[in-house]
Design an enzyme around this catalytic site. Structure first.
Site, PDB file in Angstrom:
ATOM      1  N   HIS A 111      47.069  31.407  46.572  1.00  0.00           N
ATOM      2  CA  HIS A 111      47.071  31.114  45.082  1.00  0.00           C
ATOM      3  C   HIS A 111      48.504  29.984  44.930  1.00  0.00           C
ATOM      4  O   HIS A 111      49.325  29.978  45.610  1.00  0.00           O
ATOM      5  CB  HIS A 111      47.286  32.236  44.171  1.00  0.00           C
ATOM      6  N   CYS A 112      48.307  29.366  43.648  1.00  0.00           N
ATOM      7  CA  CYS A 112      49.205  28.526  43.393  1.00  0.00           C
ATOM      8  C   CYS A 112      49.273  28.815  41.859  1.00  0.00           C
ATOM      9  O   CYS A 112      49.252  30.190  41.523  1.00  0.00           O
ATOM     10  CB  CYS A 112      49.284  27.202  43.393  1.00  0.00           C
ATOM     11  N   HIS A 113      49.670  28.023  40.744  1.00  0.00           N
ATOM     12  CA  HIS A 113      49.963  28.593  39.410  1.00  0.00           C
ATOM     13  C   HIS A 113      48.349  28.576  38.863  1.00  0.00           C
ATOM     14  O   HIS A 113      48.361  29.693  38.231  1.00  0.00           O
ATOM     15  CB  HIS A 113      50.965  27.716  38.694  1.00  0.00           C
TER      16      HIS A 113
END
Length: 405
Positions: A111-113
């Site tokens: 994941h990232c943002h």
């Protein structure tokens, strides 16, 4: 459990700390999920998905409330969603983390943002290496599972380069050298001096005593002092060279896993996706990148990635086997672009300047970290450290260099 959740997006209650962003996650393949920060912070969702490993690609790590969970294994890569961030250097470690987690029977959340650019780029890099795919095929495969993935143009260029180098970091590859020089130039512009992280880019003086000197050298015409070896040359193809020539060796090598080429793997994996391919590629540049609110459609043009890698677009890339051949007629010789070397004054603390022979001080070239230089053949290279052929001569006989045993 994982198979039952395939191709399903999960949406949970809004989290005030995440600016009302809903949990969003998709199963890419067995054991591998791609999602957003809200998903990584929702422990109930992690339990539901049976997540055992979390790979975070963001500017800040996950909060302590999640990191303290002893039943989860974490890996954090600090990376902003900026085209000129160094993604490619992290791909071997992120690929290994995902690969090992799945091999151990785990389930990984990357994941990232927003789960659109950074984490998507990492997952695409993993799919490329696992199945021996080029960027375009891996992108289509991932996008078929998560429709709004969209790595920024810099990450796209780096993923393509990753494939061209055989899914590994080859520090001797001229394209990778040029990429790191570009990063170094940006840092030098900011801090006014070359950071220690890039000190290895300034190569030893080839004119000093050394073991096993390169038999092909470049010398100052005035005093015959050696100023470069063939290994210091960063070759480029003239702008007029046909695309067919430039495409030689551009596709990734056969997959170590399957023994098949990129095209063969693509035919097998994408057989059921061919009807989606054209539609996916058409809309990929029309959709806004959620990780990059300011990105325009113009940045998604064919020229975007080539601008990031300056001088090494897919129509003029020079790979390792071409770079090693000084006698190939395709290589431009109107100007010799080289790596920065220890004899070059001011290159570690000036944006640009002149290059003078360290022995006779005759001007033999120039350098520019930021603007680069356009060769007379029409090809632009940046950063650029170049020697003018009228001032420097090529020789295949080593002279003025003592060979030590």
């Amino acid at each position: 459990m994982a198979k039952q959740l395939a191709d399903v997006q999960f949406h949970a209650a809004e989290d005030d700390d995440l600016e009302d962003i809903d949990v969003n996650v998709d199963l890419i393949e067995d054991g591998l999920y791609l999602g957003n920060l809200a998903c990584a912070r929702d422990y109930k969702m992690l339990e539901k998905l049976q997540i055992t490993h979390i790979l975070t690609i963001d500017v800040v790590p996950l909060p302590r409330t999640i990191l303290d969970r002893t039943n989860l294994t974490f890996h954090y890569v600090k990376l902003a969603d900026v085209p000129k961030e160094d993604l490619i250097s992290h791909l071997p470690e992120t690929n290994e983390f995902i690969k090992q987690a799945i091999a151990d029977g785990g389930v990984v959340l990357v994941h990232c943002h927003y789960g659109v650019s950074r984490s998507a780029a990492v997952v695409i890099g993993y799919i490329m290496e696992k199945y021996g795919l080029c960027y375009e095929d891996a992108f289509i495969l991932v996008k078929s599972k998560r429709r709004f993935v969209g790595p920024n143009v810099g990450f796209i260029a780096q993923l393509k380069l990753f494939g061209h180098m055989g899914y590994a970091l080859n520090r001797d590859d001229p394209r990778f050298k040029q990429f790191r020089l570009k990063l170094a130039g940006q840092k030098l512009k900011q801090v006014k001096i070359l950071p220690q992280l890039f000190a290895d880019l300034v190569k030893p003086d080839p004119g000093l005593v050394r073991e096993k000197p390169d038999p092909i050298v470049y010398r100052c015409k005035k005093c015959r002092r050696i100023v470069a070896s063939q290994c210091n040359i960063i070759p480029h193809l003239p702008k007029s060279v046909k695309v067919e020539l430039a495409k030689k060796g551009m596709r990734p090598p056969p997959s170590k896993l399957t023994g098949l080429t990129c095209a063969e793997n693509g035919e097998i994996l994408l057989e059921k996706l061919k009807s989606l391919a054209a539609q996916i590629m058409d809309i990929s540049c029309d959709e806004s990148c959620e990780d990059s609110p300011g990105q325009s459609n113009q940045q998604c043009s064919d020229e975007g990635p080539s601008q990031v890698l300056d001088g090494y677009s897919e129509t003029n890339m020079v790979d390792g086997h071409i770079a090693a051949r000084a006698d190939l007629p395709e290589i431009c010789r109107l100007m010799w672009f080289v790596e920065p070397m220890a004899w070059m004054r001011d290159v570690t603390h000036q944006h640009s300047g002149k290059l003078h022979c360290p022995k006779c001080l005759n001007k033999i070239g120039s350098f520019s970290w930021i603007m680069g230089c356009k060769c007379p053949c029409g090809q632009k290279v940046a950063p650029a450290f170049y020697l003018v052929p009228s001032k420097v001569e090529w020789s295949n006989i080593v002279q003025n260099v003592q060979i030590t045993v």
